[in-house]
Motif scaffolding. Sequence first.
Motif, PDB file in Angstrom:
ATOM      1  N   CYS A 126       0.843  -1.208   0.000  1.00  0.00           N
ATOM      2  CA  CYS A 126       0.000   0.000   0.000  1.00  0.00           C
ATOM      3  C   CYS A 126       0.872   1.251   0.000  1.00  0.00           C
ATOM      4  O   CYS A 126       0.554   2.234  -0.679  1.00  0.00           O
ATOM      5  CB  CYS A 126      -0.943   0.005   1.205  1.00  0.00           C
ATOM      6  SG  CYS A 126      -2.207  -1.278   1.111  1.00  0.00           S
ATOM      7  N   ARG A 127       1.961   1.205   0.774  1.00  0.00           N
ATOM      8  CA  ARG A 127       2.869   2.351   0.818  1.00  0.00           C
ATOM      9  C   ARG A 127       3.445   2.620  -0.578  1.00  0.00           C
ATOM     10  O   ARG A 127       3.530   3.771  -1.026  1.00  0.00           O
ATOM     11  CB  ARG A 127       4.001   2.115   1.831  1.00  0.00           C
ATOM     12  CG  ARG A 127       4.756   3.375   2.209  1.00  0.00           C
ATOM     13  CD  ARG A 127       5.557   3.157   3.488  1.00  0.00           C
ATOM     14  NE  ARG A 127       6.612   2.163   3.317  1.00  0.00           N
ATOM     15  CZ  ARG A 127       7.837   2.433   2.892  1.00  0.00           C
ATOM     16  NH1 ARG A 127       8.173   3.663   2.587  1.00  0.00           N
ATOM     17  NH2 ARG A 127       8.739   1.480   2.781  1.00  0.00           N
ATOM     18  N   GLY A 128       3.811   1.559  -1.276  1.00  0.00           N
ATOM     19  CA  GLY A 128       4.337   1.701  -2.634  1.00  0.00           C
ATOM     20  C   GLY A 128       3.311   2.299  -3.577  1.00  0.00           C
ATOM     21  O   GLY A 128       3.645   3.154  -4.418  1.00  0.00           O
ATOM     22  N   LEU A 129       2.072   1.877  -3.433  1.00  0.00           N
ATOM     23  CA  LEU A 129       1.012   2.437  -4.285  1.00  0.00           C
ATOM     24  C   LEU A 129       0.840   3.919  -4.006  1.00  0.00           C
ATOM     25  O   LEU A 129       0.726   4.744  -4.930  1.00  0.00           O
ATOM     26  CB  LEU A 129      -0.317   1.704  -4.042  1.00  0.00           C
ATOM     27  CG  LEU A 129      -0.443   0.279  -4.578  1.00  0.00           C
ATOM     28  CD1 LEU A 129      -1.778  -0.326  -4.154  1.00  0.00           C
ATOM     29  CD2 LEU A 129      -0.321   0.245  -6.105  1.00  0.00           C
ATOM     30  N   GLU A 130       0.828   4.257  -2.714  1.00  0.00           N
ATOM     31  CA  GLU A 130       0.670   5.664  -2.339  1.00  0.00           C
ATOM     32  C   GLU A 130       1.832   6.497  -2.876  1.00  0.00           C
ATOM     33  O   GLU A 130       1.620   7.584  -3.435  1.00  0.00           O
ATOM     34  CB  GLU A 130       0.576   5.805  -0.815  1.00  0.00           C
ATOM     35  CG  GLU A 130      -0.764   5.325  -0.266  1.00  0.00           C
ATOM     36  CD  GLU A 130      -0.728   5.055   1.238  1.00  0.00           C
ATOM     37  OE1 GLU A 130       0.177   5.574   1.924  1.00  0.00           O
ATOM     38  OE2 GLU A 130      -1.599   4.305   1.714  1.00  0.00           O
ATOM     39  N   ASP A 131       3.054   5.989  -2.729  1.00  0.00           N
ATOM     40  CA  ASP A 131       4.237   6.699  -3.234  1.00  0.00           C
ATOM     41  C   ASP A 131       4.127   6.929  -4.742  1.00  0.00           C
ATOM     42  O   ASP A 131       4.613   7.934  -5.261  1.00  0.00           O
ATOM     43  CB  ASP A 131       5.526   5.914  -2.931  1.00  0.00           C
ATOM     44  CG  ASP A 131       5.882   5.938  -1.458  1.00  0.00           C
ATOM     45  OD1 ASP A 131       5.262   6.724  -0.712  1.00  0.00           O
ATOM     46  OD2 ASP A 131       6.774   5.159  -1.050  1.00  0.00           O
ATOM     47  N   GLY A 132       3.515   5.969  -5.424  1.00  0.00           N
ATOM     48  CA  GLY A 132       3.383   6.072  -6.880  1.00  0.00           C
ATOM     49  C   GLY A 132       2.161   6.863  -7.314  1.00  0.00           C
ATOM     50  O   GLY A 132       1.882   6.954  -8.516  1.00  0.00           O
ATOM     51  N   GLY A 133       1.405   7.389  -6.351  1.00  0.00           N
ATOM     52  CA  GLY A 133       0.240   8.198  -6.682  1.00  0.00           C
ATOM     53  C   GLY A 133      -0.974   7.379  -7.107  1.00  0.00           C
ATOM     54  O   GLY A 133      -1.871   7.899  -7.779  1.00  0.00           O
ATOM     55  N   HIS A 134      -1.002   6.123  -6.716  1.00  0.00           N
ATOM     56  CA  HIS A 134      -2.120   5.261  -7.089  1.00  0.00           C
ATOM     57  C   HIS A 134      -3.128   5.166  -5.940  1.00  0.00           C
ATOM     58  O   HIS A 134      -2.783   5.369  -4.780  1.00  0.00           O
ATOM     59  CB  HIS A 134      -1.609   3.859  -7.446  1.00  0.00           C
ATOM     60  CG  HIS A 134      -0.606   3.857  -8.554  1.00  0.00           C
ATOM     61  ND1 HIS A 134      -0.934   4.162  -9.857  1.00  0.00           N
ATOM     62  CD2 HIS A 134       0.735   3.614  -8.553  1.00  0.00           C
ATOM     63  CE1 HIS A 134       0.148   4.092 -10.612  1.00  0.00           C
ATOM     64  NE2 HIS A 134       1.182   3.773  -9.842  1.00  0.00           N
ATOM     65  N   SER A 135      -4.346   4.796  -6.269  1.00  0.00           N
ATOM     66  CA  SER A 135      -5.373   4.585  -5.253  1.00  0.00           C
ATOM     67  C   SER A 135      -5.645   3.088  -5.126  1.00  0.00           C
ATOM     68  O   SER A 135      -5.308   2.312  -6.031  1.00  0.00           O
ATOM     69  CB  SER A 135      -6.653   5.330  -5.620  1.00  0.00           C
ATOM     70  OG  SER A 135      -7.142   4.865  -6.858  1.00  0.00           O
ATOM     71  N   TYR A 136      -6.243   2.727  -3.995  1.00  0.00           N
ATOM     72  CA  TYR A 136      -6.510   1.301  -3.784  1.00  0.00           C
ATOM     73  C   TYR A 136      -7.656   1.106  -2.798  1.00  0.00           C
ATOM     74  O   TYR A 136      -8.016   2.017  -2.046  1.00  0.00           O
ATOM     75  CB  TYR A 136      -5.251   0.585  -3.266  1.00  0.00           C
ATOM     76  CG  TYR A 136      -4.731   1.099  -1.945  1.00  0.00           C
ATOM     77  CD1 TYR A 136      -5.219   0.625  -0.734  1.00  0.00           C
ATOM     78  CD2 TYR A 136      -3.760   2.086  -1.908  1.00  0.00           C
ATOM     79  CE1 TYR A 136      -4.743   1.104   0.477  1.00  0.00           C
ATOM     80  CE2 TYR A 136      -3.280   2.579  -0.713  1.00  0.00           C
ATOM     81  CZ  TYR A 136      -3.772   2.089   0.484  1.00  0.00           C
ATOM     82  OH  TYR A 136      -3.315   2.579   1.667  1.00  0.00           O
ATOM     83  N   GLU A 137      -8.198  -0.101  -2.837  1.00  0.00           N
ATOM     84  CA  GLU A 137      -9.196  -0.528  -1.854  1.00  0.00           C
ATOM     85  C   GLU A 137      -8.762  -1.901  -1.379  1.00  0.00           C
ATOM     86  O   GLU A 137      -8.318  -2.724  -2.187  1.00  0.00           O
ATOM     87  CB  GLU A 137     -10.585  -0.594  -2.512  1.00  0.00           C
ATOM     88  CG  GLU A 137     -11.661  -1.120  -1.575  1.00  0.00           C
ATOM     89  CD  GLU A 137     -13.066  -1.020  -2.161  1.00  0.00           C
ATOM     90  OE1 GLU A 137     -13.202  -0.638  -3.355  1.00  0.00           O
ATOM     91  OE2 GLU A 137     -14.016  -1.331  -1.430  1.00  0.00           O
ATOM     92  N   ILE A 138      -8.891  -2.130  -0.072  1.00  0.00           N
ATOM     93  CA  ILE A 138      -8.518  -3.439   0.487  1.00  0.00           C
ATOM     94  C   ILE A 138      -9.790  -4.224   0.797  1.00  0.00           C
ATOM     95  O   ILE A 138     -10.684  -3.722   1.490  1.00  0.00           O
ATOM     96  CB  ILE A 138      -7.686  -3.273   1.779  1.00  0.00           C
ATOM     97  CG1 ILE A 138      -6.400  -2.500   1.497  1.00  0.00           C
ATOM     98  CG2 ILE A 138      -7.375  -4.647   2.386  1.00  0.00           C
ATOM     99  CD1 ILE A 138      -5.649  -2.064   2.759  1.00  0.00           C
ATOM    100  N   GLY A 139      -9.865  -5.434   0.293  1.00  0.00           N
ATOM    101  CA  GLY A 139     -10.939  -6.358   0.675  1.00  0.00           C
ATOM    102  C   GLY A 139     -10.346  -7.374   1.633  1.00  0.00           C
ATOM    103  O   GLY A 139      -9.691  -8.331   1.202  1.00  0.00           O
ATOM    104  N   ASP A 140     -10.510  -7.129   2.931  1.00  0.00           N
ATOM    105  CA  ASP A 140      -9.950  -8.012   3.955  1.00  0.00           C
ATOM    106  C   ASP A 140     -10.983  -9.114   4.220  1.00  0.00           C
ATOM    107  O   ASP A 140     -11.984  -8.900   4.915  1.00  0.00           O
ATOM    108  CB  ASP A 140      -9.658  -7.196   5.218  1.00  0.00           C
ATOM    109  CG  ASP A 140      -8.940  -7.990   6.290  1.00  0.00           C
ATOM    110  OD1 ASP A 140      -9.199  -9.214   6.396  1.00  0.00           O
ATOM    111  OD2 ASP A 140      -8.139  -7.402   7.036  1.00  0.00           O
ATOM    112  N   LEU A 141     -10.737 -10.283   3.645  1.00  0.00           N
ATOM    113  CA  LEU A 141     -11.765 -11.337   3.649  1.00  0.00           C
ATOM    114  C   LEU A 141     -12.137 -11.811   5.047  1.00  0.00           C
ATOM    115  O   LEU A 141     -13.300 -12.138   5.304  1.00  0.00           O
ATOM    116  CB  LEU A 141     -11.316 -12.518   2.784  1.00  0.00           C
ATOM    117  CG  LEU A 141     -11.038 -12.209   1.304  1.00  0.00           C
ATOM    118  CD1 LEU A 141     -10.777 -13.505   0.536  1.00  0.00           C
ATOM    119  CD2 LEU A 141     -12.194 -11.447   0.664  1.00  0.00           C
TER     120      LEU A 141
END
Length: 117
Positions: A24-39
Motif C-alpha cells: 500500500c505504501r508503494g502504491l501511495e508513493d506512486g500516486g495510485h489509489s486502492y481498496e482493500i478487501g480483507d476477507l
Amino acid sequence: MHIYIVFAHPSRRSFTGDVLAEFCRGLEDGGHSYEIGDLYEMDFRTDMSLDEYNREMNVHGNRPELPIPSDVEAEHAKIEKADGLVFIFPVWWSDCPAKLKGWFDRVFVYCCGLIMV
Ligand SMILES: Cc1cc2nc3c(=O)[nH]c(=O)nc-3n(C[C@H](O)[C@H](O)[C@H](O)COP(=O)(O)O)c2cc1C
C-alpha cells in the motif's frame, strides 16, 4: 491506477500483513489509489450454496438466470472499479488459505457466456 487488493490472512500483525502495508505504501508513493478487501475482517462467506452451484454448473448445464448473492455482487463492483486486481495471502499447505479459495469459487461466476470477472 486504482487497485483492488484482496487480503486473506486472519491477522494484520503478521508477515503477510507487513507485505500488505508495504504494498500500500508503494502504491501511495506512486500516486495510485486502492481498496482493500480483507476477507477475514469482512467475514466473507466461502461456502458455495446449492443455488450458487446450480447457477454455475449442474448435470443439466448452468443456469445463469439464477440470482448472484449480494456479497458476491459487491465484490464484482469493486473489481469493475479497479484497473488491477492483487491478491496478498500466505502459503498454507502449498495453497492459498481456504478463505481465498472460497472467494474464487463464489466470485468468479458465469456471466453472458463468459466467466466473470
Ligand atoms: C496452516 C499453515 C500452513 C502452512 N503451510 C505452508 C506451506 O505449505 N509451505 C510454506 O512454505 N509455508 C507454510 N506455512 C508457513 C506460512 O506460509 C508462513 O508463516 C508465512 O511466512 C506467512 O507468515 P505470516 O502468518 O506471519 O503472515 C504455513 C503456515 C500455516 C499457519
